[in-house]
Design an enzyme around this catalytic site. Structure first.
Site, mmCIF file in Angstrom:
data_model
loop_
_atom_site.group_PDB
_atom_site.id
_atom_site.type_symbol
_atom_site.label_atom_id
_atom_site.label_comp_id
_atom_site.label_asym_id
_atom_site.label_seq_id
_atom_site.Cartn_x
_atom_site.Cartn_y
_atom_site.Cartn_z
ATOM 1 N N ASP A 78 0.803 -1.224 0.000
ATOM 2 C CA ASP A 78 0.000 0.000 0.000
ATOM 3 C C ASP A 78 0.835 1.273 0.000
ATOM 4 O O ASP A 78 0.431 2.289 -0.550
ATOM 5 C CB ASP A 78 -1.005 0.012 1.153
ATOM 6 C CG ASP A 78 -0.402 -0.362 2.492
ATOM 7 O OD1 ASP A 78 0.826 -0.454 2.608
ATOM 8 O OD2 ASP A 78 -1.187 -0.570 3.446
ATOM 9 N N ASP A 489 3.635 0.453 13.468
ATOM 10 C CA ASP A 489 2.862 -0.796 13.444
ATOM 11 C C ASP A 489 3.519 -1.972 14.143
ATOM 12 O O ASP A 489 2.837 -2.758 14.788
ATOM 13 C CB ASP A 489 2.522 -1.232 12.018
ATOM 14 C CG ASP A 489 1.456 -0.361 11.393
ATOM 15 O OD1 ASP A 489 0.747 0.334 12.135
ATOM 16 O OD2 ASP A 489 1.337 -0.362 10.172
#
Length: 773
Positions: A78, A489
């Site tokens: 992404d 993350d």
């Protein structure tokens, strides 16, 4: 600067900010500056580049196998570019490292297409955001050498590789009979687009009836969740082509819960809604088995990739027009949507689909061998909460995928995955399957053991070479581990060997994203980190160079990690967390007391020699403390950037020697140097823009540490090194090694001259070393 939202949970990280493009050597998208000659004042130094290995770390929304050549496969990410599978090394080769700073959005890949007629051809639809976070439009990149070089066709609209719905697809498809014909489904109400010259130019299919108006959240004023999802997949029926003519029948998936599937039977001349189709859900995938005449569709009630509460799987008989609900689980019994749809091309009656949004206790994968009449699942309950798995997991090559977790049943560690929007069975090998998760690519080489009574197949990471972390901070201690990282993350790692995947991420506590870290310059065993977390603590300390950690106390009001600094001898810490003001503490785990004289939200750093000195910066004002961070004084220094992000560092071994980089395009933007603790700063001549600053071992014969920066110098954007305290600079990267946005973090190595670690926003940590040429 736009936020970056992606991976296994929502997070916010800083990120920066016509026709046919020229040839791009060694990767893709380059701006005009990428091929301009380096200014005479800026020399270039040859460097070798590679990743500091993490292996994975982010969401892989798409995997594409070529249908005519064995072992040819691609993966899209992404925000971290695209990759090609290398069978000989069982690894991925990055293809978009030449995306430059000015085109950083082209590192987000919304779709990939591999040409089955000419396997050398591959296409990528690129663009990261459809709202104003990304200032540029999207593009379609085309390559005739499997991604080694690219040409670019700019589009008159934006694409959203990191937007909601990015796991749906593929939006880009090549006609399997006339491979000069391609289709692209656009978001934002821009409709369906077609190229008839192998991707060189594109025109809208003006008679396509439905642009796809579904919005994840129509009330979102940022434009992120309120963008229209648009047209999300294109599938050709290869059985309807003849001779050299184009394929006659193709299906198009639209983000519209009432009208999601359209068809043309005259090669795209006219279009109509397929009658009898299910309504109330979004068709994430549409995969055709032309041999048996079935179009399979995976539906969810949401666009994903994070959400989805209900779903179904349907089969459409292309010859009779019959629709059949073949869901492996009744919709009333689901708490997730379906995606990750694939047909076994060797045995087309075998189909697999994922419950992509099944977060707890795990994702789910389903398999049928009779076109959906009967299904089996990857795991089931033998007696709740005990699970019976059809698989075993071997994560020895990427051990941190355990997440350091020890969950109670029915959860397991490692997890089978989450955000599993992509799953593909190798079209040449029924035993090979790959699927993407929010953190890695998993796969198996013995999939058909699934079908044996009592048999189990083995899942392993198949992610080597694919590096997809976003870097917030880096530290290279003078002793101990050569590199410590703060990542989005997945928290971050202590790298003891830069060529190997670390055993584990930071735990005890585990942060969803680590926002800042620091080590004591004179005592590298002392390390502090701060980060975002669902609950306290948001700060952690280590006294063994990051091997083990303990959480600290925190003041009231803390909502995020902010920035943190360690005194030169490790005796004190200063923390500027989100949601609370600047605070100081006397030792690891000690209580925090509010600092005076410095505003909330200031960036904080420490002097690397004097343990009582700390520094801060906010909105154009520099602050200094000489009492361990208890009180700060605003300095009279002027000319510093009042807008835009700023990063600064103090030079090891030199009291009060500070370099500051940052600012905002169109305003004050550059690099400044102070030798008196911030009392005054001098702007470094010739540096038009700078976003990071770091230090490494001095050059042979030099007494001042080597400087490294991601900057624009002499009109050229790149990564630069200076060995004479900023008097002159050499560019150490090149047009083929740009990695999009590199404004997050940089540091040199204190023990190896010329070695630099560059933090990227989606391509992980890149390590550069001087090349012998």
């Amino acid at each position: 600067m736009p936020p970056v939202l992606r991976a296994h949970r929502t997070r916010v990280l800083p990120a920066l900010c016509g026709l046919i493009g020229g040839l791009l050597v060694g990767g893709p998208v380059a701006s005009a500056d990428d091929h301009a000659p380096v200014a005479a004042a800026v020399k270039a130094a040859p460097y070798d580049w590679k990743n500091v290995r993490v292996d994975g770390g982010g969401f892989v929304p798409g995997i594409v196998f070529n249908r005519s050549e064995r072992h040819l496969a691609y993966a899209r990410t992404d925000i971290g570019g695209a990759y090609r599978w290398q069978e000989s090394s069982a690894s991925w080769t990055p293809l978009l490292d030449s995306v430059g700073w000015d085109d950083w959005g082209h590192a987000g890949v919304v779709s990939l297409a591999s040409d089955s007629v000419d396997p050398d051809r591959v296409y990528a639809a690129v663009g990261t955001y459809t709202n104003d976070w990304d200032p540029g439009n999207g593009a379609v990149l085309r390559s005739a050498d499997r991604g080694a070089t690219w040409r670019k066709a700019d589009l008159p609209f934006k694409l959203g590789g990191n937007m909601p719905g990015r796991g749906m697809g593929e939006r880009l498809a090549v006609d399997p009979h006339d491979n000069d014909v391609l289709y692209l489904g656009a978001p934002s109400g821009k409709g369906l687009w077609r190229s008839t010259d192998a991707g060189a130019t594109w025109r809208q299919v003006t008679n396509f009836p439905n642009p796809g108006d579904f919005q994840q959240d129509p009330g979102d004023t940022s434009g992120y969740n309120s963008d229209k999802q648009g047209i999300v997949w294109v599938t050709f029926d290869e059985s309807t082509g003849a001779g050299d003519g184009k394929t006659q029948t193709l299906y198009v998936g639209v983000a519209d819960k009432a009208n999601s599937v359209y068809r043309s039977t005259d090669g795209g001349g006219t279009w109509s809604r397929v009658g009898g189709q299910p309504t109330g859900l979004l068709a994430h995938k549409g995969v055709l088995d032309a041999e048996n005449g079935y179009l399979y569709l995976a539906y969810s009630d949401r666009a994903g990739p994070y959400d989805g509460g209900k779903g179904q799987v349907w089969r459409y008989a292309t010859r009779t027009g019959e629709w059949k609900n073949i869901s492996p689980v009744a919709e009333a019994d689901t708490s997730y949507g379906f995606s990750g749809l694939s047909v076994d091309r060797q045995h087309p009656g075998t189909v697999m689909v994922t419950g992509y949004s099944s977060w707890w206790p795990d994702t789910q994968i389903f398999r049928t061998r009779d076109s959906g009449a009967n299904w089996t699942s990857a795991w089931s309950y033998s007696a709740y909460p005990t699970r019976q798995n059809r698989y075993t997991m071997d994560i020895s090559s990427v051990p941190w995928l355990s997440w350091g977790a020890h969950p109670a049943p029915p959860e397991q560690s490692p997890k089978l995955g989450w955000m599993t929007e992509s799953l593909e069975i190798d079209p040449f090998d029924s035993d090979r399957m790959m699927y993407g998760t929010g953190a890695t690519v998993y796969g198996t080489e013995n999939l058909t053991r699934w079908d044996a009574p009592g048999g189990t197949f083995t899942i392993r990471p198949m992610v080597k070479g694919l590096e997809e972390t976003a870097v917030n901070d880096l530290a290279a201690p003078e002793s101990g581990a050569p590199l410590l990282s703060a990542l989005g993350d997945i928290g971050g790692f202590r790298h003891t060997d830069l060529t190997k995947v670390p055993e584990r991420m930071y735990t005890s506590p585990t942060f969803s994203s680590t926002t800042s870290l620091d080590h004591a310059a004179a005592r590298p065993s002392t390390v502090v980190r701060s980060g975002d977390a669902d609950a306290a603590p948001h700060v952690a300390f280590s006294t063994d160079n990051g091997v083990t950690w303990s959480g600290g106390q925190e003041p009231s009001g803390v909502t995020g990690g902010g920035t943190v600094a360690a005194a030169a001898d490790g005796s004190r810490f200063v923390w500027s967390p989100a949601g609370a003001g600047v605070h100081t503490a006397a030792g690891p785990g000690a209580a925090w007391t509010a600092a005076g004289g410095i505003p909330q939200g200031a960036v904080v750093e420490s002097d690397r020699v004097d343990p009582k000195r700390f520094y801060g910066f906010k909105s154009g004002t520099f602050y200094a403390s000489s009492d361990g961070g208890s009180t700060f004084t605003a300095k009279a220094s002027t000319g510093l950037p009042a807008e835009g992000p700023v990063k600064f560092q103090a030079v090891p071994g030199r009291t009060g020697d500070i370099w500051l980089a940052g600012g905002k395009a169109g305003g004050t933007y550059g690099l400044w140097h102070s030798t008196n603790g911030g009392a005054s700063f001098t702007r470094v001549a010739g540096v038009q823009e700078a976003d990071t600053i770091g230090f490494g071992k001095a050059a042979p014969g030099a007494s001042y540490q080597a400087l490294y920066t991601s900057a624009r110098i002499g009109g050229v954007r790149g990564v630069f090194r200076s060995t004479d305290a900023g008097a002159s600079w050499v560019r150490v990267n090149d047009a083929g090694h740009q990695w999009g946005w590199t404004g997050g973090a940089i540091t040199g190595d204190p023990n190896v001259y010329g070695r630099v670690y560059v933090g990227t926003n989606g391509r992980g940590i890149v390590q550069g070393d001087t090349a012998a040429r």
